[in-house]
Design a protein around this motif. Structure first.
Motif, PDB file in Angstrom:
ATOM      1  N   ASP A   1      -6.651   6.041   2.936  1.00 13.67           N
ATOM      2  CA  ASP A   1      -7.357   7.233   2.917  1.00 13.67           C
ATOM      3  C   ASP A   1      -8.234   7.347   4.267  1.00 13.67           C
ATOM      4  O   ASP A   1      -8.271   8.410   4.758  1.00 13.67           O
ATOM      5  CB  ASP A   1      -8.201   7.142   1.786  1.00 13.67           C
TER       6      ASP A   1
ATOM      7  N   GLY B   1      -7.909  -9.366  -5.250  1.00  6.39           N
ATOM      8  CA  GLY B   1      -8.867  -8.284  -5.095  1.00  6.39           C
ATOM      9  C   GLY B   1      -8.548  -7.339  -3.842  1.00  6.39           C
ATOM     10  O   GLY B   1      -9.456  -6.828  -3.288  1.00  6.39           O
ATOM     11  N   PHE B   2      -7.332  -7.171  -3.596  1.00  6.21           N
ATOM     12  CA  PHE B   2      -6.733  -6.438  -2.667  1.00  6.21           C
ATOM     13  C   PHE B   2      -6.230  -5.093  -3.144  1.00  6.21           C
ATOM     14  O   PHE B   2      -5.440  -4.842  -3.697  1.00  6.21           O
ATOM     15  CB  PHE B   2      -5.502  -7.198  -1.822  1.00  6.21           C
ATOM     16  N   ASP B   3      -7.321  -3.941  -2.554  1.00  2.00           N
ATOM     17  CA  ASP B   3      -6.797  -2.558  -2.788  1.00  2.00           C
ATOM     18  C   ASP B   3      -6.654  -1.751  -1.530  1.00  2.00           C
ATOM     19  O   ASP B   3      -7.641  -1.493  -0.912  1.00  2.00           O
ATOM     20  CB  ASP B   3      -7.967  -2.011  -3.667  1.00  2.00           C
ATOM     21  N   PRO B   4      -5.525  -1.555  -1.041  1.00  2.00           N
ATOM     22  CA  PRO B   4      -5.104  -0.808   0.026  1.00  2.00           C
ATOM     23  C   PRO B   4      -5.545   0.652   0.156  1.00  2.00           C
ATOM     24  O   PRO B   4      -5.656   1.183   1.347  1.00  2.00           O
ATOM     25  CB  PRO B   4      -3.604  -1.167   0.269  1.00  2.00           C
ATOM     26  N   GLN B   5      -5.670   1.256  -0.941  1.00  2.00           N
ATOM     27  CA  GLN B   5      -5.803   2.708  -0.836  1.00  2.00           C
ATOM     28  C   GLN B   5      -6.831   3.196  -0.193  1.00  2.00           C
ATOM     29  O   GLN B   5      -7.025   4.191   0.726  1.00  2.00           O
ATOM     30  CB  GLN B   5      -5.854   3.174  -2.232  1.00  2.00           C
ATOM     31  N   PRO B   6      -8.282   2.558  -0.226  1.00  2.00           N
ATOM     32  CA  PRO B   6      -9.443   3.131   0.626  1.00  2.00           C
ATOM     33  C   PRO B   6      -8.979   2.787   2.020  1.00  2.00           C
ATOM     34  O   PRO B   6      -9.402   3.566   2.942  1.00  2.00           O
ATOM     35  CB  PRO B   6     -10.551   2.321   0.132  1.00  2.00           C
TER      36      PRO B   6
ATOM     37  N   ALA C   1      -1.891  -8.909  -5.525  1.00  2.00           N
ATOM     38  CA  ALA C   1      -3.030  -7.982  -4.921  1.00  2.00           C
ATOM     39  C   ALA C   1      -4.055  -8.026  -5.694  1.00  2.00           C
ATOM     40  O   ALA C   1      -5.475  -8.152  -5.278  1.00  2.00           O
ATOM     41  CB  ALA C   1      -2.470  -6.634  -4.777  1.00  2.00           C
ATOM     42  N   ASN C   2      -4.112  -7.741  -7.187  1.00  2.00           N
ATOM     43  CA  ASN C   2      -5.028  -7.583  -8.153  1.00  2.00           C
ATOM     44  C   ASN C   2      -5.679  -9.237  -8.028  1.00  2.00           C
ATOM     45  O   ASN C   2      -7.052  -8.974  -8.416  1.00  2.00           O
ATOM     46  CB  ASN C   2      -4.510  -7.318  -9.582  1.00  2.00           C
TER      47      ASN C   2
ATOM     48  N   GLU D   1       1.960  -6.630  -6.951  1.00  2.00           N
ATOM     49  CA  GLU D   1       0.585  -6.203  -7.291  1.00  2.00           C
ATOM     50  C   GLU D   1       0.043  -6.934  -8.259  1.00  2.00           C
ATOM     51  O   GLU D   1      -1.386  -6.773  -8.188  1.00  2.00           O
ATOM     52  CB  GLU D   1       1.178  -4.904  -8.444  1.00  2.00           C
TER      53      GLU D   1
ATOM     54  N   GLY E   1       0.775  -1.198   0.040  1.00  2.00           N
ATOM     55  CA  GLY E   1      -0.101  -0.134   0.082  1.00  2.00           C
ATOM     56  C   GLY E   1       0.782   1.323  -0.196  1.00  2.00           C
ATOM     57  O   GLY E   1       0.569   2.260  -0.451  1.00  2.00           O
TER      58      GLY E   1
END
Length: 1013
Positions: free
Chosen positions: A294, A286-291, A282-283, A279, A95
């Motif tokens: 934020d 389905g891992f998206d750490p940005q939310p 993660a894709n 990456e 992230g």
């Protein structure tokens, strides 16, 4: 987490830690730092210079001092390996939230400072004592290196903190570090680090949840799923799979598996390519750490944490404290003995810390009367509240100042602590026993007692009683004291000495009762003494209402008719804890029991629960008989072993075993021992026991023995695979936390929980654990939610039992043992049986008495059995075998102690064989760990109160009632004083405040206890 390991190579460590192959920066040395007061004293700061590191690790310090080795051998130091949970590594490295890396490095520094203050020491010569003594030095010399990938090149933030083997003592000299404390304090240091890291992560705006294995307060960041964590944890999967090959799963065993599967370092890693692979992974999941990042940034900018949001809108300090404690899974009760402050007197965080300490003390106090300060710190921090070690230490100090926690030992060391309640109950056991002195009539006249004993021995078919047995029997018969102790090592014939005593008591028209701590031993003891037998728990349950004060006059009269003048004998009395023995002696006094004989051996395994009352009573002015002549050992080897162990000479015992010791590679012990056993003839196998210290070795030994028999064609053709229930060891207080509830485990209810809609006898499988709740899939298919924090805290038995499912293959002719009791069919926990036939889903078992029992598919006892080729020493205590093969591994260091070794060896009559992976290290472990229980009175150094403080209780109850109120007096009578605080309300002359609904709840709890027996 922190793992401590010895540095075994100075040059190798320097090269390994200074390699340029990590991602934290372009150069590993740029991510290094000198830490500790020792480094500051030597003028070392900033990045670690490779040449200086190489010099100090060899003991050559920059001020010209040199640390010399002992006998030409010197230690380089100890590495403290710090790591964070996978979710933190992913948020930081995948992230890109670099704040987490700084939080990690700072939390590691806090833990090292705590270690400096509480752990590091050197040995300094004391001229007066004529020996070297430990001195807390308060300074460490540490070279720390931050790395960020594991051997599989996956995200893994970790720090190698190399504690150089040098510390400065009070006289200004540099000496070698005395390192045993590092290993003893490893879990406490880990808990300190985890708590500090969690506090910093939460301050950065993240929410945290306990980790799946929440050892030492391990946690994860909420929002990073288990699927994501496992996708980036192939290295962990390799380690677990390697350990599972040998049935290993403990933290130490996983460390060893990690070493054995370690890959070579990638000298020229493709940094850009590795980032791309991360990456891609993660894709894929389905891992998206940005939310998550934020949201965390927004919360931290608003100075919000999970705890501040929790109490938003709640009015009142007390209500906020209750909300925080509830979120931690604690259920504070007013007038907790360790939290005497009224609600609202402590600020919310201090309130949470206070109840964390109280909960931790209750959990530790279930198994030990006294516990170390570091253990209390560790267990308190495991509650994962809004506090770090400073708050916990402050609370412990406060409780000590108020006398609610009592400490013993030097203040600058990891002192032992106990509670007022533990001291009180130990004093009470002694006082109750002393109160019976001179209070009963002899069972038989002194003249002719010895002749009657020998006559009865002949009539029973026993050999002539030896001098010790004869004297013990006569002492019991002619004594005027209610409580009499019989001390004797394994194999001296204690039960044989009691059999003629029981016969004479019956001749004198006295009832006789035989008791022990487990059903199998109680039954055998009853058979030897021709007396009705029961477990101690079963006996106390029978008279629970009499003891509790709720029995009718008719029931009390009936109990007195049964017990007045009776001879009650307890075998293996060393395995009875303080609370149970207090109730047993209390019952004996009230019902005017004629003689309560406690027979056992203080050198063998003690009770699982807190206390060592049998040993403590031997130091009092009570009747005691010693039986010393060993009747079991039949060969020169076993006689020599028993002599050495009787003298406490472990070194000599291992020398006697040397010729019969087989050393094998780590992990090969079960297979080697099982093959030795399987190669014997059937008659020899039937008289040879395979002994293990713990569950893992026992399970592996069973599997290997079964495999060896199958390979020899000695098992039947028919087989079946069963899922059996293996009980998880957990305290009652621990069951009120989340740490014991893992997905797939089975929870069985042992008491009615009407407020949560669970009934005694129900059970469910754990399908989810979240937000402090456990979701269970019940037998009827319904999903129900359990709140462990609401389990009753004051029951004498477990409110729930937690089981792990274990799959075993069962063949015809397999040897099994029961792991539960079925009273209707006469099947007792621990009894050995054999599989007679397997027909489809139906299994026919041949019990030890020759009876056949058909167990159809779905029979509950098909879940409550296990293979019994190997047994552990706790099950073995009280049994005898002709020969034995003992399996001991240096990996099981926590289980290798003097008591366990003694029990293993003394089960054997003719020949003992030891199979081990490191005989020298195992010997050192056995020598340095006694296996003894702690004593609250020893820690507090209190003097035992005289029996006048407890005279039959009538006058005392009146005085207690007048002074502290009827509630406390009744609690003393019912052995429930630990549930009542001694602090009275401030109002003059008032009684302790009590909620109007509590009497009804107490009645319901008592009924639950009665039903559960």
């Amino acid at each position: 987490m922190i793992h401590v390991n010895a540095v075994t190579s100075g040059a190798g460590t320097v090269e390994y830690l200074t390699q340029d192959n990590y991602y934290t920066s372009d150069q590993a040395l740029d991510s290094s730092e000198w830490l500790g007061k020792g480094a500051a004293a030597l003028g070392l700061s900033g990045s670690v210079d490779k040449d200086m590191f190489a010099a100090v690790i060899e003991g050559k310090l920059p001020d010209g001092s040199e640390i010399q080795g002992k006998d030409g051998v010197r230690r380089f130091g100890d590495e403290l390996h710090f790591s964070v949970s996978k979710s933190v590594s992913l948020m930081a490295l995948v992230g890109g939230d670099k704040r987490l890396i700084e939080a990690f490095t700072e939390s590691a520094k806090v833990a090292l400072k705590w270690a400096e203050k509480n752990v590091v020491e050197a040995r300094v010569w004391d001229n007066e004592l004529g020996t070297a003594v430990p001195e807390r030095t308060g300074n460490l010399l540490v070279a720390s290196f931050l790395h960020d990938v594991n051997r599989n090149m996956e995200p893994h933030l970790h720090i190698h903190a190399v504690g150089i083997n040098a510390t400065q003592t009070a006289d200004g000299k540099w000496r070698a570090v005395h390192n045993p404390e590092f290993y003893r304090a490893q879990h406490a240091m880990s808990a300190v680090h985890n708590a500090e890291m969690r506090a910093r992560v939460e301050a950065l705006g993240y929410e945290t949840v306990p980790a799946r294995e929440a050892v030492d307060g391990a946690f994860e960041i909420r929002g990073v799923s288990r699927e994501v964590i496992e996708a980036f944890s192939t290295r962990r999967a390799e380690v677990v799979a390697e350990a599972a090959k040998d049935g290993r799963s403990s933290a130490r065993e996983l460390e060893l598996a990690a070493l054995s599967t370690r890959k070579g370092k990638e000298m020229s890693p493709d940094m850009a390519g590795q980032k791309e692979r991360w990456e891609e992974t993660a894709n894929r999941v389905g891992f998206d750490p940005q939310p998550l990042i934020d949201k965390a940034l927004a919360r931290s900018s608003a100075e919000q944490t999970v705890w501040t949001r929790l109490v938003t809108g709640i009015r009142g300090i007390g209500a906020k404290g209750m909300a925080i404690a509830s979120a931690m899974g604690l259920t504070p009760k007013d007038r907790d003995a360790l939290v005497p402050e009224r609600l609202g007197r402590l600020d919310p965080k201090a309130f949470a810390a206070a109840h964390a300490v109280a909960s931790a003390a209750r959990e530790l106090g279930e198994r030990e009367a006294a516990f170390s300060r570091n253990d209390l710190i560790r267990h308190s921090l495991e509650r994962q509240g809004p506090f770090t070690v400073e708050a916990i230490e402050a609370r412990i100090e406060q409780l000590q100042q108020r006398g609610l926690l009592i400490g013993g030992g030097p203040a600058d060391r990891d002192r032992m602590l106990t509670t007022q309640q533990a001291v009180a109950i130990e004093n009470k056991v002694v006082a109750l026993a002393l109160a019976g002195k001179g209070s009963v009539q002899p069972i038989a006249e002194r003249d002719g007692a010895v002749a009657r004993l020998q006559e009865q021995a002949r009539a029973i078919g026993l050999r002539r009683l030896n001098q010790g047995q004869e004297k013990a029997g006569a002492d019991i018969l002619v004594s005027k004291d209610r409580v009499h102790l019989v001390q004797g090592g394994a194999g001296v014939g204690k039960s044989a000495a009691l059999a003629p005593v029981a016969a004479i008591a019956r001749e004198e028209e006295r009832n006789v009762v035989a008791l022990s701590h487990v059903g199998r031993i109680a039954r055998e003891f009853g058979e030897k003494t021709a007396a009705p037998a029961s477990t101690v728990d079963g006996f106390l349950a029978r008279y629970a209402r009499v003891l509790g004060g709720s029995a009718s006059a008719e029931r009390v009269a009936e109990a007195r008719e049964e017990l007045s003048g009776a001879l009650v004998m307890v075998d293996e009395a060393s395995q009875i804890g303080t609370d149970r023995l207090a109730r047993l002696i209390d019952l004996a006094n009230r019902m005017d029991v004629g003689r309560l004989v406690l027979a056992g051996d203080i050198k063998q395994l003690p009770a699982i629960e807190a206390g060592k009352p049998f040993a403590q009573l031997q130091g009092q002015d009570l009747g005691r008989s010693d039986i010393a002549e060993n009747l079991r050992a039949q060969t020169p080897q076993m006689q020599a072993l028993n002599r050495a162990l009787g003298d406490g000479d472990i070194d000599q015992a291992f020398k006697e075993l040397k010729a019969a010791t087989t050393e094998v590679a780590p992990g090969n012990i079960p297979k080697t021992a099982a093959n030795m056993w399987a190669e014997l003839s059937k008659d020899q196998r039937d008289s040879t026991v395979l002994l293990a210290a713990g569950r893992a070795m026992r399970s592996a030994g069973n599997a290997e023995a079964q495999k060896a028999l199958a390979a020899r064609g000695e098992l039947g053709a028919n087989s079946i695979r069963l899922d059996v229930l293996d009980r998880v060891t957990i305290t009652r207080e621990g069951a009120r936390q989340l740490k014991g509830y893992h997905e797939g485990r089975v929870v069985a209810f042992q008491t009615n929980l009407p407020s949560q809609k669970f009934q005694r006898g129900e059970r469910g499988e754990v399908v989810d654990v979240s937000d402090g709740k456990v979701e269970l899939h019940m037998g009827d298919g319904e999903l129900r939610t359990l709140d462990p924090s609401r389990l009753p805290a004051n029951l004498k038995h477990d409110a729930v039992t937690i089981f792990e499912r274990k799959s075993i293959a069962l063949h015809e002719q397999d040897r099994i043992r029961w792991t539960a009791k079925d009273g209707e069919r006469g099947l007792l926990n621990g009894d050995i049986a054999h599989v007679e036939r397997i027909d489809g889903g139906k299994v026919t078992i041949k019990a030890g008495d020759g009876k056949l029992h058909e167990l159809p598919q779905g029979d509950s006892m098909l879940e409550r059995l296990d293979l019994a080729y190997a047994i552990n020493v706790h099950v073995a205590q009280g049994m005898t075998a002709k020969d034995g093969i003992i399996m001991m591994s240096e990996r099981e260091r926590a289980l290798n102690n003097t008591a366990s070794f003694l029990v293993a060896v003394t089960r054997i009559a003719e020949h003992a064989t030891l199979v081990t992976d490191n005989p020298d290290r195992v010997q050192r472990q056995v020598e340095t760990r006694t296996g003894e229980k702690t004593s609250a009175m020893d820690v507090s150094k209190t003097e035992t109160k005289s029996p006048e403080h407890y005279p039959g209780f009538k006058e005392d109850l009146q005085k207690l009632s007048e002074k502290l109120g009827p509630e406390y007096a009744m609690a003393v009578l019912q052995n429930r004083e630990r549930d009542i605080t001694l602090e009275k309300p401030l109002g003059r002359g008032s009684e302790p405040a009590r909620d109007k609904g509590e009497p009804a709840r107490d009645i319901q709890r008592s009924l639950d206890v009665e039903r559960s027996r």
